[in-house]
Design an enzyme around this catalytic site. Structure first.
Site, short mmCIF file in Angstrom:
data_model
loop_
_atom_site.label_atom_id
_atom_site.label_comp_id
_atom_site.label_asym_id
_atom_site.label_seq_id
_atom_site.Cartn_x
_atom_site.Cartn_y
_atom_site.Cartn_z
N GLN A 24 -69.09 -21.99 28.36
CA GLN A 24 -68.70 -21.57 27.01
C GLN A 24 -69.87 -20.97 26.24
O GLN A 24 -69.70 -20.06 25.43
CB GLN A 24 -68.10 -22.74 26.23
CG GLN A 24 -66.80 -23.25 26.81
CD GLN A 24 -65.78 -22.14 27.00
OE1 GLN A 24 -65.32 -21.53 26.04
NE2 GLN A 24 -65.42 -21.86 28.25
N HIS A 38 -70.29 -17.20 26.19
CA HIS A 38 -69.33 -16.38 25.46
C HIS A 38 -69.99 -15.64 24.30
O HIS A 38 -69.75 -14.45 24.07
CB HIS A 38 -68.20 -17.24 24.89
CG HIS A 38 -66.98 -17.28 25.75
ND1 HIS A 38 -66.25 -16.18 26.08
CD2 HIS A 38 -66.35 -18.33 26.33
CE1 HIS A 38 -65.23 -16.53 26.84
NE2 HIS A 38 -65.27 -17.83 27.01
N GLU A 79 -61.73 -27.16 20.74
CA GLU A 79 -60.90 -26.17 21.45
C GLU A 79 -60.68 -26.62 22.89
O GLU A 79 -59.54 -26.71 23.36
CB GLU A 79 -61.60 -24.81 21.40
CG GLU A 79 -60.87 -23.72 22.15
CD GLU A 79 -61.68 -22.44 22.23
OE1 GLU A 79 -61.08 -21.39 22.54
OE2 GLU A 79 -62.91 -22.47 21.99
N HIS A 80 -61.76 -26.88 23.62
CA HIS A 80 -61.69 -27.35 25.01
C HIS A 80 -62.31 -28.74 25.08
O HIS A 80 -63.41 -28.95 24.58
CB HIS A 80 -62.48 -26.44 25.95
CG HIS A 80 -62.12 -24.99 25.86
ND1 HIS A 80 -62.88 -24.07 25.17
CD2 HIS A 80 -61.08 -24.31 26.39
CE1 HIS A 80 -62.33 -22.87 25.28
NE2 HIS A 80 -61.23 -22.99 26.01
N ASP A 102 -59.01 -21.34 32.03
CA ASP A 102 -59.14 -19.95 31.57
C ASP A 102 -58.40 -18.97 32.48
O ASP A 102 -57.93 -17.93 32.03
CB ASP A 102 -60.62 -19.54 31.53
CG ASP A 102 -61.31 -19.99 30.26
OD1 ASP A 102 -60.61 -20.37 29.32
OD2 ASP A 102 -62.55 -19.95 30.23
N HIS A 134 -25.33 -23.84 -9.24
CA HIS A 134 -25.20 -24.43 -7.91
C HIS A 134 -24.05 -25.44 -7.91
O HIS A 134 -23.21 -25.46 -7.00
CB HIS A 134 -26.49 -25.18 -7.52
CG HIS A 134 -27.60 -24.31 -7.00
ND1 HIS A 134 -28.23 -23.38 -7.77
CD2 HIS A 134 -28.18 -24.26 -5.77
CE1 HIS A 134 -29.17 -22.79 -7.05
NE2 HIS A 134 -29.16 -23.30 -5.83
#
Length: 425
Positions: free
Chosen positions: A252, A255, A320-321, A354, A413
């Site tokens: 990661q 990235h 996230e992971h 992934d 109503h």
């Protein structure tokens, strides 16, 4: 050098959850307005300005797609198809059915599940091509039953699209592809131009300009999420090989310089071993400069008292992971409250998710796993309710609705509820 922290710590200080340093909202607003006013002409102009290419057409032709499929490595095409098969298998289990019931008063109430008509996929260009993202975004839309899946992606300097992206689009069944990127592509999908059709939802990652454009067009169309920097959190005990854990952290870190790679362990000596292994592996990476910055600025190892404390910290971070590199990972799975995707055991690096496992890799970041989920078939459907009262059910319900509405001061109503039974008296 990665930072090693002893004991519990403030979760807000762990991941690099910060806003972009440069405010691009004004630039993006201008781009969107120009696309609305000038349509295709704006897109051709922005391609020349930002992508340094003079396009004769925005459309990726069927022949260009077939040429791209023919040009890519046959083994890669085979792997793409296997990945797509796994993604279809996983996401096919997410298909919902509507329902119809009768309530206590005898009314029929139900819900229909309908696909959105047109989905728009944004696929980045730039320093790295992500055919995996094409599969992850397009296949759930096709399974949901979208009538048309439209993809936009920036052209390179010769006016073509990366062939691996086109091959993935072919395998995923994308219906239309256009050579346009950036905030202008998001604007085109949201409002439509002479060539690019207006869509109902836009999904897919992008740079700060793309993310800001998605924010600004939300409401005109739906969007999936505003993704922040990539995150990985690994919970690992000392029985792991430090080489494996360091490699997973770096998967990661490569990235983005803003990506966050964090290990939580219950053993200080193991923490030191992983730190040393990171220093050995980083110089060997092709994207070593990016990984170096990510690890130095955002990388951390937390030494917890025990694994239960480690899980507690993981839940606070809502990563996230999340990798649970433990001998008995399923014993801990039910304790995980907040995570985008969980990878269980010592033989399951995040990279499997992934590419090949089939679960989606478009995941909530920045702690939003506390309230949001991975991209799924649900992102490409809408739910329409329906209600039916016959005369008997009307008679049983009208006075109750009248009473409820009058309590809220909504007398019209109330009147609409009883006027039908009054006319029958």
């Amino acid at each position: 050098m990665i930072k090693i922290i002893n004991g519990k710590t403030d979760p807000d200080k762990i991941f690099a959850r910060v806003s972009p340093k440069v405010d691009v909202s004004g630039i993006v607003a201008e781009i969107i307005d120009t696309v609305i006013k000038n349509g295709d002409n704006a897109l051709f102009s922005y391609a020349e300005k930002f992508d340094k290419v003079k396009l004769s057409s925005l459309v990726v032709s069927q022949q260009e797609i077939l040429d791209a499929v023919e040009s890519v490595d046959k083994e890669f095409l085979s792997v793409l198809k296997k990945a797509a098969e796994n993604i279809r298998l996983f996401h096919s289990q997410q298909k919902r059915k509507g329902f119809e019931i009768k309530n206590a008063q005898g009314a029929i109430v139900g819900q229909k599940i309908l696909p959105i008509e047109r989905a728009g996929l944004y696929v980045p260009g730039g320093t790295a091509a992500y055919p995996s993202t094409v599969l992850m975004d397009a296949i759930p839309a096709k399974i949901a039953g979208c009538e048309q899946v439209v993809m936009v992606t920036p052209p390179n300097k010769d006016g073509k699209v990366n062939p691996v992206i086109l091959a993935a689009a072919f395998v995923a069944g994308v219906d239309k592809i256009f050579k346009v990127g950036g905030a202008q592509a998001v604007a085109a999908l949201a409002y439509g131009t002479e060539t690019i059709p207006k869509v109902d939802k836009i999904v897919g990652p992008g740079n700060a300009f793309v993310a800001e454009a998605k924010k600004q067009v939300f409401g005109q169309v739906s969007i999936d999420m505003i993704a922040g920097p990539s995150e990985i959190l690994i919970v690992a005990d000392k029985s792991n090989n430090p080489k494996h854990i360091a490699a997973d952290l770096l998967s990661q870190a490569e990235h983005d310089k803003m990506a966050s790679a964090v290990l939580i362990t219950d053993n200080f000596e193991f923490a030191l071993s992983v730190s040393s292994e990171l220093e050995r592996q980083i110089p060997l990476l092709e994207r070593s400069e990016i990984a170096r910055a990510s690890i130095d600025d955002n990388g951390k190892i937390i030494v917890a008292e025990n694994l239960d404390d480690a899980i507690e910290i993981a839940n606070q971070l809502a990563p996230e992971h999340l990798e649970l590199c433990l001998d008995n990972p399923f014993d801990y799975l039910d304790k995980i409250k907040h995570a985008g995707s969980v990878f269980l055991g010592k033989n399951c690096p995040e990279a499997f998710g992934d590419y090949m496992a089939g679960a989606n890799h478009t995941l909530p970041t920045s702690g939003t796993a506390r309230f949001s989920s991975a991209l799924s078939v649900d992102d490409f459907i809408k739910k329409t309710q329906y209600v039916y009262y016959d005369e008997t059910a009307l008679q049983k319900t009208a006075k109750q609705v009248e009473y409820f509405a009058n309590k809220e001061g909504l007398t019209a109503h109330a009147k609409s509820a009883v006027v039908r039974i009054e006319s029958n008296e």
